[in-house]
Design a protein around this motif. Structure first.
Motif, short mmCIF file in Angstrom:
data_model
loop_
_atom_site.label_atom_id
_atom_site.label_comp_id
_atom_site.label_asym_id
_atom_site.label_seq_id
_atom_site.Cartn_x
_atom_site.Cartn_y
_atom_site.Cartn_z
N VAL A 1 0.85 -1.12 -0.18
CA VAL A 1 0.07 -0.04 0.08
C VAL A 1 0.90 1.25 0.08
CG1 VAL A 1 -1.97 -1.06 0.97
CG2 VAL A 1 -0.14 0.03 2.51
N PRO A 2 0.51 2.19 -0.60
CA PRO A 2 1.31 3.43 -0.88
C PRO A 2 1.13 4.53 0.19
CG PRO A 2 -0.47 3.55 -2.18
CD PRO A 2 -0.65 2.53 -1.52
N TYR A 3 1.11 4.11 1.59
CA TYR A 3 1.03 4.97 2.68
C TYR A 3 2.22 4.77 3.56
CZ TYR A 3 -3.67 5.67 0.88
OH TYR A 3 -4.80 5.98 -0.15
N PRO A 4 2.64 5.72 4.27
CA PRO A 4 3.56 5.69 5.41
C PRO A 4 3.21 4.47 6.52
CG PRO A 4 3.24 7.86 5.21
CD PRO A 4 2.11 7.15 4.22
N LEU A 5 4.26 3.65 6.91
CA LEU A 5 3.86 2.73 7.66
C LEU A 5 2.93 3.21 9.18
CD1 LEU A 5 3.81 -0.27 8.89
CD2 LEU A 5 6.37 0.13 9.62
N THR A 6 3.46 4.44 9.69
CA THR A 6 2.70 4.89 10.69
C THR A 6 1.32 5.10 10.58
OG1 THR A 6 3.82 6.83 10.30
CG2 THR A 6 5.15 5.46 11.88
N THR A 7 1.13 5.65 9.32
CA THR A 7 -0.19 6.09 9.12
C THR A 7 -1.28 4.94 8.94
OG1 THR A 7 0.48 8.12 7.82
CG2 THR A 7 -1.56 7.24 7.24
N VAL A 8 -0.75 3.82 8.33
CA VAL A 8 -1.38 2.37 8.18
C VAL A 8 -1.65 1.98 9.57
CG1 VAL A 8 -1.46 0.28 7.19
CG2 VAL A 8 -0.44 2.34 5.64
N LEU A 9 -0.82 2.03 10.38
CA LEU A 9 -0.94 1.49 11.61
C LEU A 9 -2.02 2.12 12.66
CD1 LEU A 9 2.66 0.61 12.90
CD2 LEU A 9 0.92 -0.85 12.75
N ARG A 10 -1.67 3.54 12.18
CA ARG A 10 -2.82 4.43 13.15
C ARG A 10 -4.31 4.13 12.65
NH1 ARG A 10 -0.84 8.73 12.04
NH2 ARG A 10 -2.42 9.44 10.57
#
Length: 303
Positions: free
Chosen positions: A35-44
């Motif tokens: 997925v083309p999103y930062p890991l921290t954003t996906v986690l949150r």
């Protein structure tokens, strides 16, 4: 699984977090590379979705968390999300769902082309009122008042695309015993129920047209080039307070009105001819935040 995922814990973690933590970490570890999103954003975002699902009594299963009704419930009930943020989160979660399906099949994630996801702005209630008055003041001929009524009823009342509006004949419109008015969209298997605001106008247009087209009834070509834009250019409102009629904006108005009425998103997507309810995410920017009291009623159900 990366240390960042293993160590992740949301700020001010609610009591439900421990129950869903392992599922969130495993899900993010599975899709993080796709997925083309930062890991921290996906986690949150996934963590907030899972906590919301846990509070709603949804089964503790990542696949169920990513079902469209669960995602929609989350973006509608999280009072901390504003218009643009809810749109972004909906898009992110849709990509996570898609990546999970592809990974589980043992296939690489599909490449995505960047596209403009902007949508036409819906009309306000006052805009629609002004357009209705404008239509009523046009010459009472099929290509005057009739064309304007066809645009409003089939665009704002049924959410049809311009090409679909051009193809509709009077015989495609039916009045049910309940007085609801439905349209069988030519060239598709869709049956669209007209919004009550426009159903009488649509039924009257269909009665007058019979086997002819509703828009420009006497034309011989089903989809003449620039048929709508040329007509609008000749008949555009002279009053600057009256917006220019636009089929894209009318369709957006129809979709947003259904979202505001909390019609199930899968039902809206089907009626709109969309591949999935995920395509509705951009329109959430125009849907007001739900009140806490309304959220309680919706999530509780009948008592």
């Amino acid at each position: 699984m990366s240390h960042a995922i293993l160590r992740y814990r949301p700020k001010g973690a609610p009591p439900e977090w421990e129950a869903v933590a392992d599922g969130v970490r495993m899900l993010v570890a599975t899709v993080a590379d796709h997925v083309p999103y930062p890991l921290t954003t996906v986690l949150r975002v996934v963590a907030m979705l899972a906590v919301n699902a846990e509070r709603a009594g949804v089964p503790r299963d990542p696949a169920v968390w990513l079902e469209q009704p669960t995602i929609t419930r989350y973006v509608l009930t999280d009072t901390g999300l504003k218009g643009g943020t809810s749109q972004t989160y909906s898009a992110l979660l849709s990509r996570v769902r898609e990546a999970l399906v592809w990974v589980e099949r043992g296939e690489p994630a599909r490449p995505h082309l960047r596209a403009d996801r902007s949508r036409a702005e819906p009309y306000s209630t006052s805009d629609l009122t002004r357009l209705d008055v404008w239509a009523s003041n046009l010459p009472p001929v099929p290509t005057g008042r009739g064309n304007a009524r066809a645009m409003l009823a089939l665009g704002g009342g049924c959410g049809l695309f311009p090409a679909e509006m051009l193809a509709v004949r009077g015989t495609d419109v039916h009045v049910l015993p309940s007085d609801a008015v439905v349209v069988r969209v030519p060239g598709t298997n869709r049956l669209v129920v007209c919004r009550s605001l426009w159903e009488q106008a649509l039924a009257e247009l269909a009665r007058r047209a019979g086997p002819r087209y509703l828009y420009a009834p006497d034309r011989q070509v089903e989809r003449p080039k620039n048929a709508i834009s040329n007509w609008v250019a000749r008949n555009r409102p002279g009053d600057p307070k009256v917006p220019v009629p636009d089929m894209r904006r009318l369709r957006a108005t129809w979709i947003v009105s259904l979202l505001r009425d909390h019609v199930p998103t899968d039902l809206i997507a089907k009626a709109a001819g969309l591949k999935s309810a995920a395509a509705l995410a951009p329109y959430l920017a125009w849907v007001p935040e739900i009140s806490r009291e309304a959220a309680v009623r919706l999530l509780r159900g009948w008592a």
